[in-house]
Motif scaffolding. Structure first.
Motif, PDB file in Angstrom:
ATOM      1  N   UNK A 129     -71.319   7.270  25.208  1.00 25.96           N
ATOM      2  CA  UNK A 129     -71.866   7.461  26.542  1.00 25.96           C
ATOM      3  C   UNK A 129     -70.756   7.779  27.525  1.00 25.96           C
ATOM      4  N   UNK A 130     -71.107   8.449  28.597  1.00 25.02           N
ATOM      5  CA  UNK A 130     -70.123   8.812  29.613  1.00 25.02           C
ATOM      6  C   UNK A 130     -69.524   7.587  30.282  1.00 25.02           C
ATOM      7  N   UNK A 131     -70.279   6.456  30.303  1.00 21.96           N
ATOM      8  CA  UNK A 131     -69.775   5.247  30.950  1.00 21.96           C
ATOM      9  C   UNK A 131     -68.618   4.629  30.187  1.00 21.96           C
ATOM     10  N   UNK A 132     -68.495   4.956  28.893  1.00 18.37           N
ATOM     11  CA  UNK A 132     -67.421   4.380  28.094  1.00 18.37           C
ATOM     12  C   UNK A 132     -66.070   4.908  28.535  1.00 18.37           C
ATOM     13  N   UNK A 133     -66.014   6.135  29.081  1.00 19.30           N
ATOM     14  CA  UNK A 133     -64.744   6.720  29.504  1.00 19.30           C
ATOM     15  C   UNK A 133     -64.063   5.887  30.570  1.00 19.30           C
ATOM     16  N   UNK A 134     -64.808   5.143  31.365  1.00 21.37           N
ATOM     17  CA  UNK A 134     -64.212   4.348  32.432  1.00 21.37           C
ATOM     18  C   UNK A 134     -63.441   3.160  31.875  1.00 21.37           C
ATOM     19  N   UNK A 135     -63.745   2.711  30.671  1.00 18.38           N
ATOM     20  CA  UNK A 135     -63.070   1.556  30.083  1.00 18.38           C
ATOM     21  C   UNK A 135     -61.836   1.932  29.283  1.00 18.38           C
ATOM     22  N   UNK A 136     -61.576   3.200  29.109  1.00 20.92           N
ATOM     23  CA  UNK A 136     -60.414   3.629  28.339  1.00 20.92           C
ATOM     24  C   UNK A 136     -59.133   3.389  29.126  1.00 20.92           C
ATOM     25  N   UNK A 137     -58.059   3.007  28.445  1.00 17.21           N
ATOM     26  CA  UNK A 137     -56.766   2.712  29.068  1.00 17.21           C
ATOM     27  C   UNK A 137     -55.942   3.990  29.132  1.00 17.21           C
ATOM     28  N   UNK A 138     -55.283   4.207  30.272  1.00 16.88           N
ATOM     29  CA  UNK A 138     -54.404   5.356  30.424  1.00 16.88           C
ATOM     30  C   UNK A 138     -53.127   5.115  29.631  1.00 16.88           C
ATOM     31  N   UNK A 139     -52.773   6.064  28.759  1.00 22.16           N
ATOM     32  CA  UNK A 139     -51.594   5.890  27.912  1.00 22.16           C
ATOM     33  C   UNK A 139     -50.313   5.786  28.729  1.00 22.16           C
ATOM     34  N   UNK A 140     -50.234   6.429  29.882  1.00 19.63           N
ATOM     35  CA  UNK A 140     -49.021   6.381  30.701  1.00 19.63           C
ATOM     36  C   UNK A 140     -48.752   4.995  31.265  1.00 19.63           C
ATOM     37  N   UNK A 141     -49.824   4.193  31.436  1.00 26.06           N
ATOM     38  CA  UNK A 141     -49.636   2.839  31.957  1.00 26.06           C
ATOM     39  C   UNK A 141     -48.970   1.920  30.945  1.00 26.06           C
ATOM     40  N   UNK A 142     -48.974   2.301  29.688  1.00 22.79           N
ATOM     41  CA  UNK A 142     -48.361   1.480  28.644  1.00 22.79           C
ATOM     42  C   UNK A 142     -46.865   1.706  28.516  1.00 22.79           C
ATOM     43  N   UNK A 143     -46.294   2.688  29.220  1.00 23.30           N
ATOM     44  CA  UNK A 143     -44.876   3.018  29.131  1.00 23.30           C
ATOM     45  C   UNK A 143     -44.117   2.400  30.292  1.00 23.30           C
ATOM     46  N   UNK A 144     -42.921   1.857  30.003  1.00 24.25           N
ATOM     47  CA  UNK A 144     -42.019   1.359  31.041  1.00 24.25           C
ATOM     48  C   UNK A 144     -41.086   2.472  31.485  1.00 24.25           C
ATOM     49  N   UNK A 145     -40.257   2.153  32.517  1.00 18.67           N
ATOM     50  CA  UNK A 145     -39.303   3.153  33.006  1.00 18.67           C
ATOM     51  C   UNK A 145     -38.233   3.434  31.969  1.00 18.67           C
ATOM     52  N   UNK A 146     -37.907   2.417  31.202  1.00 22.46           N
ATOM     53  CA  UNK A 146     -36.861   2.603  30.187  1.00 22.46           C
ATOM     54  C   UNK A 146     -37.344   3.458  29.013  1.00 22.46           C
ATOM     55  N   UNK A 147     -38.684   3.517  28.830  1.00 19.45           N
ATOM     56  CA  UNK A 147     -39.231   4.292  27.713  1.00 19.45           C
ATOM     57  C   UNK A 147     -39.141   5.794  27.951  1.00 19.45           C
ATOM     58  N   UNK A 148     -39.057   6.192  29.200  1.00 14.65           N
ATOM     59  CA  UNK A 148     -39.038   7.621  29.510  1.00 14.65           C
ATOM     60  C   UNK A 148     -37.634   8.130  29.791  1.00 14.65           C
TER      61      UNK A 148
END
Length: 272
Positions: A174-193
């Motif tokens: 369902x389209x409502x499930x997309x709202x619960x997905x985690x953004x992959x960029x939020x899982x990275x720290x400053x040191x990771x990039x």
């Protein structure tokens, strides 16, 4: 089974050895239920092929043979085409002069089924026409009476089968499930990039580790300490270092490097 009705079309097939006087009562009994005389037709066997058409024209075909039906396979196939769906075919034959009468009867029934007919019981007839053929056959007890019915569909017809719509087993989100997905960029720290420094990628050519050996001769110890590495040629103790790894010792500082000429400085390409 009522097969002689007012609007029925009937065809009577008579053997060429049978005269019209012998079947007068028989013909009269067949005509009586029919309202229109034009619905009744008598054809001798020698004219049967020319009178039978490929179209379904008759509700009932009654055949009377003095002995046995000639060309029974062709007769059954032509009769099946000429009879309307759910029509009736009646065959009268005499097998009394033949020793294998029962075998001939069973074969006739089998051929009817193979031709496409459904064999019925003579007891289903509402009119006993067999008793009116006493002038044709001497002994009615030895007369073969076979009743067959054409299926209730036309030969060669087709019906579209509906198997329903196939259910899809594909998972749907369902389209409502997309709202619960985690953004992959939020899982990275400053040191990771951060891009790693080239100095942190230096490893020993012998051990493959970032830590230099005690007797380091590949220059990693000087690079890690910040000292300038002097451009000098290492002298081989065995004299085979320049030939390649197959001739080098396990502790050779040139292990893993390409072969070179004596006194030549080893220069690695960017791809190595």
């Amino acid at each position: 089974m009522t097969f002689l009705e007012e609007n029925s079309s009937v065809l009577v097939v008579l053997d060429s050895d049978i005269s019209s006087n012998d079947v007068a009562d028989f013909v009269k009994a067949v005509k009586k239920p029919l309202g229109n005389v034009e619905q009744f037709t008598i054809v001798p066997t020698n004219e049967l092929e020319t009178r039978l058409s490929n179209s379904s024209s008759y509700d009932t075909i009654i055949s009377v043979f003095k002995h046995s039906c000639p060309n029974s396979k062709t007769f059954l196939e032509d009769s099946l085409k000429a009879i309307k769906p759910a029509g009736i075919l009646i065959i009268y034959e005499s097998f009394e002069q033949k020793k294998d009468a029962q075998s001939l009867y069973d074969k006739r029934v089998s051929n009817l089924k193979l031709a496409g007919f459904k064999v019925k019981s003579p007891a289903d007839l509402d009119i006993q026409l067999k008793n009116l053929l006493l002038c044709v056959y001497k002994d009615l007890n030895n007369i073969s009476e076979i009743v067959a019915e054409k299926p209730s569909f036309e030969i060669g017809s087709s019906v579209t089968l509906n198997f329903g719509q196939a259910s899809s087993n594909v998972w749907k989100l369902d389209s409502a499930v997309d709202e619960d997905l985690i953004d992959e960029d939020d899982l990275l720290d400053e040191t990771d990039v951060l891009k790693p420094q080239a100095s942190s990628l230096r490893v020993c050519s012998t051990t493959g580790k970032r830590k230099a050996c005690k007797d380091c001769s590949c220059g990693l110890a000087e690079e890690l300490s910040g000292k300038v590495v002097e451009d000098k040629t290492v002298k081989s103790s065995c004299g085979n270092c320049y030939l390649g790894d197959a001739f080098r010792c396990a502790s050779c500082p040139y292990l893993g490097m390409p072969a070179f000429k004596p006194g030549e400085k080893i220069v690695l390409s960017e791809t190595q």
